[in-house]
Design an enzyme around this catalytic site. Structure first.
Site, short mmCIF file in Angstrom:
data_model
loop_
_atom_site.label_atom_id
_atom_site.label_comp_id
_atom_site.label_asym_id
_atom_site.label_seq_id
_atom_site.Cartn_x
_atom_site.Cartn_y
_atom_site.Cartn_z
N LYS A 1 3.29 0.51 17.00
CA LYS A 1 2.33 1.17 16.11
C LYS A 1 1.69 2.37 16.81
O LYS A 1 1.50 3.42 16.22
CB LYS A 1 1.27 0.16 15.65
CG LYS A 1 1.85 -0.86 14.66
CD LYS A 1 0.97 -2.06 14.43
CE LYS A 1 1.73 -3.09 13.59
NZ LYS A 1 1.04 -4.37 13.46
N GLN B 1 -4.54 -7.08 15.23
CA GLN B 1 -3.18 -7.64 15.28
C GLN B 1 -3.24 -9.16 15.11
O GLN B 1 -3.93 -9.85 15.86
CB GLN B 1 -2.52 -7.26 16.61
CG GLN B 1 -1.08 -7.72 16.74
CD GLN B 1 -0.13 -7.03 15.76
OE1 GLN B 1 -0.23 -5.83 15.52
NE2 GLN B 1 0.79 -7.79 15.20
N ASP C 1 -4.91 -2.39 6.78
CA ASP C 1 -4.00 -3.49 6.42
C ASP C 1 -4.28 -3.99 5.01
O ASP C 1 -3.53 -4.82 4.49
CB ASP C 1 -4.20 -4.66 7.40
CG ASP C 1 -3.06 -4.76 8.40
OD1 ASP C 1 -2.03 -4.11 8.18
OD2 ASP C 1 -3.21 -5.49 9.40
#
Ligand code: NAP
Length: 303
Positions: free
Chosen positions: A54, A98, A121
């Site tokens: 990422k 994460q 997200d």
């Protein structure tokens, strides 16, 4: 009949190119680049690889990456404090915690501490609620990526029967919402679905996100259906029949003979997730920039 292979790598590459161009004009206009902070708790090697990917993807499109790491024994309060400091940091447009976090921590509770305006997200209760109400907000990356694959492939969703196998908050539920917003008739399946084969075989668009290798057999697939395989299951290269050892949730060899189009694993849905993380970061940055210029206008007006 043999299915067209939906090339997620190529489509993701195109999306990343578009994001790179839009990031360049954002940076020129506002004098600073969008920023994405990743927060990794603990040293899980797979998670560290995902975070590294990422960070690299950010740099490639001109987004500034912020890499925050906490030890595996970090307390809830320590992670919360890190998230709060990123919420308050103007250089950070988007924040990604994460997952999974170590077992002693509550991932969903921590995620919900991320400001909804930085929730790239799309997993906070506010963004999940906005999606469910059909109002603008940040959407989860993988379902957005699947929508892009369907659009790029020219799939007509309006009136189509869409079946989503899996009802996770991360993927299945938001996927169903997006399909519904696209005017498909949507059915969701899960571990208690009575006759999975029968329900799947009605689908014009069949999307599998279960996490069980090849659970979707050839006779689950309606002739001519579009099949999207979200699953990522690691087997030995011998079991998988490929070098990576990665297989999806669909028995792809059988489905390939029946479907009209199908995503491969790897190289289908996977690359789309990062592409949409970058797109969401840009969207969040635009939102902050608009808010700031609105407040600047208000200040000027009040002088
Ligand atoms: P998850 O949270 O474990 O959810 C799995 C879902 O599958 C649950 O809703 C579960 O039903 C359902 N299920 C389990 N066994 C089933 C069965 N025998 N028949 C029908 N449904 C069954 O997983 P997830 O996070 O959604 O991920 C699913 C898969 O997609 C994983 O392989 C993951 O690695 C992959 N994934 C890939 C990406 C990507 O970027 N490519 C992104 C996200 C996920 P219950 O709710 O009843 O338990």
């Amino acid at each position: 009949m043999s299915a067209t292979i939906i090339d997620g790598k190529a489509i993701a590459e195109r999306v990343r190119g578009e994001v790179a161009r839009e990031v360049a004009s954002f940076t020129e206009r506002f004098g600073r680049a969008p920023g994405l902070a990743t927060v990794l708790v603990g040293g899980d090697p797979a998670s560290a690889v995902y975070v590294g990917g990422k960070q690299r993807a950010c740099r490639e499109v001109g987004i500034v990456p912020f890499d925050r790491r906490l030890p595996a024994d970090a307390t809830f309060d320590q992670v919360a404090e890190e998230l709060e400091s990123l919420n308050a940091d103007d250089a950070v447009s988007g924040i990604l915690l994460q997952l999974p976090v170590p077992e002693h921590l509550d991932g969903p509770s921590l995620t919900s501490l991320i400001g909804p305006d930085k929730d790239v997200d799309g997993l906070t209760p506010v963004n999940a609620g906005l999606l469910s109400l059909g109002r603008p907000g940040l959407r989860p990356c993988t379902p957005c990526g699947v929508m892009e694959l369907l659009t790029d492939t020219g799939v007509q969703l309006e009136g189509a029967e869409a079946v989503v196998v899996g009802r996770s908050n991360l993927f299945g539920k938001p996927m169903a919402q997006l399909l519904l917003a696209g005017n498909a008739t949507v059915t969701m399946c899960h571990s208690r679905t009575r006759d999975l084969r029968e329900v799947c075989s009605r689908a014009d668009v069949l999307i599998a996100a279960v996490g069980r290798a090849r659970i979707i057999k050839g006779d689950f697939v309606k002739p001519g259906a579009v099949v999207i395989d979200v699953g990522m299951n690691r087997l030995t290269p011998e079991e998988a029949g490929n070098k990576s050892g990665l297989v999806g949730d669909v028995d792809s060899a059988a489905a390939f003979e029946i479907a009209s189009a199908i995503t491969p694993v790897p190289g289908g849905v996977g690359p789309m997730t990062i592409a949409f993380l970058l797109r969401n970061t840009l969207q969040a940055a635009r939102y902050h920039a608009e808010l700031q210029s609105m407040f600047a206008d208000l200040d000027r007006d009040s002088l």
